[in-house]
Scaffold this motif. Structure first.
Motif, PDB file in Angstrom:
ATOM      1  N   UNK A 103       0.856  -1.266   0.052  1.00 54.34           N
ATOM      2  CA  UNK A 103      -0.066   0.080  -0.046  1.00 54.34           C
ATOM      3  C   UNK A 103       1.070   1.355   0.143  1.00 54.34           C
ATOM      4  N   UNK A 104       0.065   2.416   0.308  1.00 54.21           N
ATOM      5  CA  UNK A 104       1.103   3.636   0.533  1.00 54.21           C
ATOM      6  C   UNK A 104       0.507   4.418   1.556  1.00 54.21           C
ATOM      7  N   UNK A 105       0.978   5.815   1.524  1.00 59.79           N
ATOM      8  CA  UNK A 105       0.674   6.675   2.568  1.00 59.79           C
ATOM      9  C   UNK A 105      -0.518   7.715   2.397  1.00 59.79           C
ATOM     10  N   UNK A 106      -1.327   7.527   1.395  1.00 59.36           N
ATOM     11  CA  UNK A 106      -2.557   8.244   1.050  1.00 59.36           C
ATOM     12  C   UNK A 106      -3.628   8.210   2.322  1.00 59.36           C
ATOM     13  N   UNK A 107      -3.832   7.093   2.845  1.00 54.12           N
ATOM     14  CA  UNK A 107      -4.761   6.918   3.781  1.00 54.12           C
ATOM     15  C   UNK A 107      -4.645   7.888   5.084  1.00 54.12           C
ATOM     16  N   UNK A 108      -3.213   8.244   5.191  1.00 53.07           N
ATOM     17  CA  UNK A 108      -3.297   9.304   6.439  1.00 53.07           C
ATOM     18  C   UNK A 108      -3.886  10.814   6.254  1.00 53.07           C
ATOM     19  N   UNK A 109      -3.714  11.001   4.809  1.00 54.89           N
ATOM     20  CA  UNK A 109      -4.329  12.326   4.506  1.00 54.89           C
ATOM     21  C   UNK A 109      -3.000  13.421   4.710  1.00 54.89           C
ATOM     22  N   UNK A 110      -3.386  14.603   4.886  1.00 52.52           N
ATOM     23  CA  UNK A 110      -2.369  15.710   5.386  1.00 52.52           C
ATOM     24  C   UNK A 110      -2.189  15.414   6.775  1.00 52.52           C
ATOM     25  N   UNK A 111      -0.899  15.563   6.808  1.00 53.22           N
ATOM     26  CA  UNK A 111      -0.301  15.461   8.580  1.00 53.22           C
ATOM     27  C   UNK A 111       0.697  16.438   8.969  1.00 53.22           C
ATOM     28  N   UNK A 112       0.782  16.415  10.270  1.00 54.46           N
ATOM     29  CA  UNK A 112       1.612  17.284  10.913  1.00 54.46           C
ATOM     30  C   UNK A 112       2.884  16.517  11.479  1.00 54.46           C
ATOM     31  N   UNK A 123      -8.030   9.939   5.889  1.00 58.51           N
ATOM     32  CA  UNK A 123      -7.737  10.232   4.187  1.00 58.51           C
ATOM     33  C   UNK A 123      -8.579  11.643   3.748  1.00 58.51           C
ATOM     34  N   UNK A 124      -7.940  12.463   2.991  1.00 59.87           N
ATOM     35  CA  UNK A 124      -8.512  13.364   2.535  1.00 59.87           C
ATOM     36  C   UNK A 124      -8.810  13.613   1.056  1.00 59.87           C
ATOM     37  N   UNK A 125      -8.677  12.451   0.451  1.00 55.42           N
ATOM     38  CA  UNK A 125      -8.752  12.254  -0.997  1.00 55.42           C
ATOM     39  C   UNK A 125      -9.538  11.133  -1.526  1.00 55.42           C
ATOM     40  N   UNK A 126     -10.155  10.930  -2.726  1.00 54.24           N
ATOM     41  CA  UNK A 126     -10.681   9.730  -3.069  1.00 54.24           C
ATOM     42  C   UNK A 126      -9.718   8.388  -3.196  1.00 54.24           C
ATOM     43  N   UNK A 269      -1.549  16.526  -4.573  1.00 53.77           N
ATOM     44  CA  UNK A 269      -0.567  17.382  -4.637  1.00 53.77           C
ATOM     45  C   UNK A 269      -0.192  17.953  -2.942  1.00 53.77           C
ATOM     46  N   UNK A 270      -1.293  17.944  -1.975  1.00 57.41           N
ATOM     47  CA  UNK A 270      -0.812  18.284  -0.588  1.00 57.41           C
ATOM     48  C   UNK A 270       0.420  17.521  -0.098  1.00 57.41           C
ATOM     49  N   UNK A 271       0.653  16.220  -0.707  1.00 57.74           N
ATOM     50  CA  UNK A 271       1.815  15.602  -0.102  1.00 57.74           C
ATOM     51  C   UNK A 271       3.081  16.291  -0.531  1.00 57.74           C
ATOM     52  N   UNK A 272       3.059  17.117  -1.528  1.00 60.93           N
ATOM     53  CA  UNK A 272       4.259  17.952  -1.779  1.00 60.93           C
ATOM     54  C   UNK A 272       4.460  19.321  -1.737  1.00 60.93           C
ATOM     55  N   UNK A 273       3.670  19.801  -0.939  1.00 62.50           N
ATOM     56  CA  UNK A 273       3.402  21.232  -0.341  1.00 62.50           C
ATOM     57  C   UNK A 273       3.913  21.349   1.182  1.00 62.50           C
ATOM     58  N   UNK A 274       4.064  20.181   1.772  1.00 56.95           N
ATOM     59  CA  UNK A 274       4.778  20.507   3.244  1.00 56.95           C
ATOM     60  C   UNK A 274       5.474  18.926   3.329  1.00 56.95           C
ATOM     61  N   UNK A 275       6.200  19.082   4.561  1.00 59.68           N
ATOM     62  CA  UNK A 275       7.091  17.665   4.988  1.00 59.68           C
ATOM     63  C   UNK A 275       5.973  16.495   4.617  1.00 59.68           C
TER      64      UNK A 275
END
Length: 307
Positions: A103-112, A123-126, A269-275
Motif C-alpha cells: 500500500x502507500x501513505x494516502x490513507x493518512x491524509x494531510x499530516x503534521x 484520508x482527504x482524497x478519493x 498535491x498536498x503531499x508535496x506542499x509540506x513535509x
C-alpha cells in the motif's frame, strides 16, 4: 520449499517474485497480461483477473502467502480497486494463505509530523479513502479470525522504471540539462521508497506472525526534497545541476483537462506542499531491515536513463 502467489508484476511485484525465487521458493505471478508480459526467470506466469475470486482462489490454493502487488489505473482507483480487493480477501480466507498487501501513505491524509503505522487513517482524497477502506476491511477480517493479513506502506517510488512523482521523464530532462517542473513545493522534504525495499519488507511480513494484524512502513533513506533528488542525481551522473521549478497552477489545471492521470493527481498535491516523511523505526527494530543505499539508487537511475 513453500509456494507463493504474487498478484501484479509491476516494480514491487516483480522484485518480490525474484526475491522469493532466489531463495528457492516456488513462485507464481498472476496478471491479466501474462501471455504478453516479459518472462521472469524461474517464475511461473498465470493469466487471471484478480477481481475473479474463484480464479484467484484456485491459483492461491496451497500458497503460504498471497501478495497483493496489483496496481489498477491510477486515475480510476475508486472504480477499479474494490473488486480485486474483495477478491483477494476472499481467496485468502478460502485458502488460508497470509494476505500481504503493498500500500502507500494516502490513507493518512494531510499530516503534521512524521507518519508512523500508528498514525490515524484520516484520508482527504478519493484515492486515500480507497486505500484506507481496503486496510480496514482486511484488518476487520483478521481480527475476526477469518484471515491473516498484513500491509506494507511505502512513499513515492524512486527507480528507473517506476511510475511516480519523479519518473523517467523528469530524470531524462535533468540529465539532458533541462529544467524539471515538479508538483508542489520543490523544497518540501519528502520520503522516497525503493521498490526492492518494499519487496524485502513484503516477504518478511508475509512469513512472520509478529507482523500480522498491523501495517509496517518500508525503510527509507533520509527525506529529500524534489530539488535535492534532481540535484543529487545530476551530481551522481557527473552532470551539472539544473533548475527545478513547480508546475504553475494554471498549467496543471489545463493539463488536467486532457490528461486524466494529471487530473486525478491534483487531489494528492498536498503531499508535496509540506513535509511528507515516514517514520520507519518499528520496521527497523523488529525486522532489522535497512534501506537500499541512496547512492546506489541514484546510480541505477542514472544508468537506466541512458545518459
Amino acid at each position: 520449499m513453500s509456494t507463493h502467489l504474487v498478484v501484479g508484476a509491476g516494480p514491487v511485484g516483480a522484485a518480490t517474485a525474484r526475491l522469493l525465487a532466489a531463495r528457492g521458493e516456488d513462485v507464481a505471478v498472476a496478471t491479466r497480461t501474462a501471455a504478453t508480459a516479459r518472462p521472469l526467470d524461474g517464475i511461473r506466469r498465470l493469466h487471471l483477473d484478480a477481481a475473479d475470486p474463484d480464479a484467484l482462489t484456485t491459483a492461491a490454493t496451497g500458497a503460504a502467502v498471497l501478495y497483493n502487488c496489483a496496481n489498477p489505473p491510477y486515475h480510476r482507483w475508486p472504480e477499479t480497486w474494490p473488486a480485486p480487493a474483495a477478491s483477494l480477501l476472499t481467496a485468502a480466507e478460502r485458502t488460508g494463505a497470509v494476505l500481504a498487501t503493498v500500500s502507500n501513505l494516502y490513507g493518512y491524509g494531510a499530516v503534521d509530523g512524521p507518519m508512523s503505522p500508528d498514525t490515524p487513517l484520516r484520508p482527504n482524497s478519493a484515492k486515500g479513502e480507497v486505500r484506507a477502506a481496503m486496510w480496514r476491511e482486511a484488518l476487520a477480517a483478521h481480527r475476526a479470525g477469518r484471515v491473516r493479513a498484513t500491509e506494507v506502506r511505502g512513499s513515492d517510488y524512486l527507480a528507473p522504471n517506476a511510475v511516480s512523482a519523479l519518473d523517467a521523464r523528469a530524470f531524462g530532462r535533468a540529465l539532458a540539462g533541462r529544467t524539471v517542473q515538479v508538483l508542489g513545493d520543490p523544497d518540501a522534504p519528502h520520503s522516497w521508497t525503493a521498490p526492492e525495499d518494499a519487496a524485502r519488507l513484503l516477504v518478511a511480513v508475509g512469513a512472520d506472525e509478529r507482523a500480522w494484524g498491523r501495517a509496517w512502513h518500508v525503510p527509507g533513506n533520509a527525506p529529500r526534497s524534489q530539488r535535492q533528488v534532481i540535484t543529487e542525481l545530476c551530481a551522481a551522473a557527473g552532470r551539472p545541476a539544473v533548475g527545478v521549478t513547480r508546475v504553475p497552477g494554471p498549467v496543471l489545471a489545463l493539463l488536467g483537462l486532457v490528461n486524466p492521470v494529471i487530473r486525478s493527481a491534483k487531489e494528492t498535491v498536498y503531499q508535496f506542499e509540506r513535509p511528507f516523511v515516514i517514520d520507519d523505526s518499528a520496521t527497523r527494530e523488529v525486522f532489522g531491515l535497512e534501506p537500499k543505499p541512496w547512492a546506489e539508487m541514484l546510480g541505477e537511475i542514472a544508468a537506466g536513463s541512458g545518459f
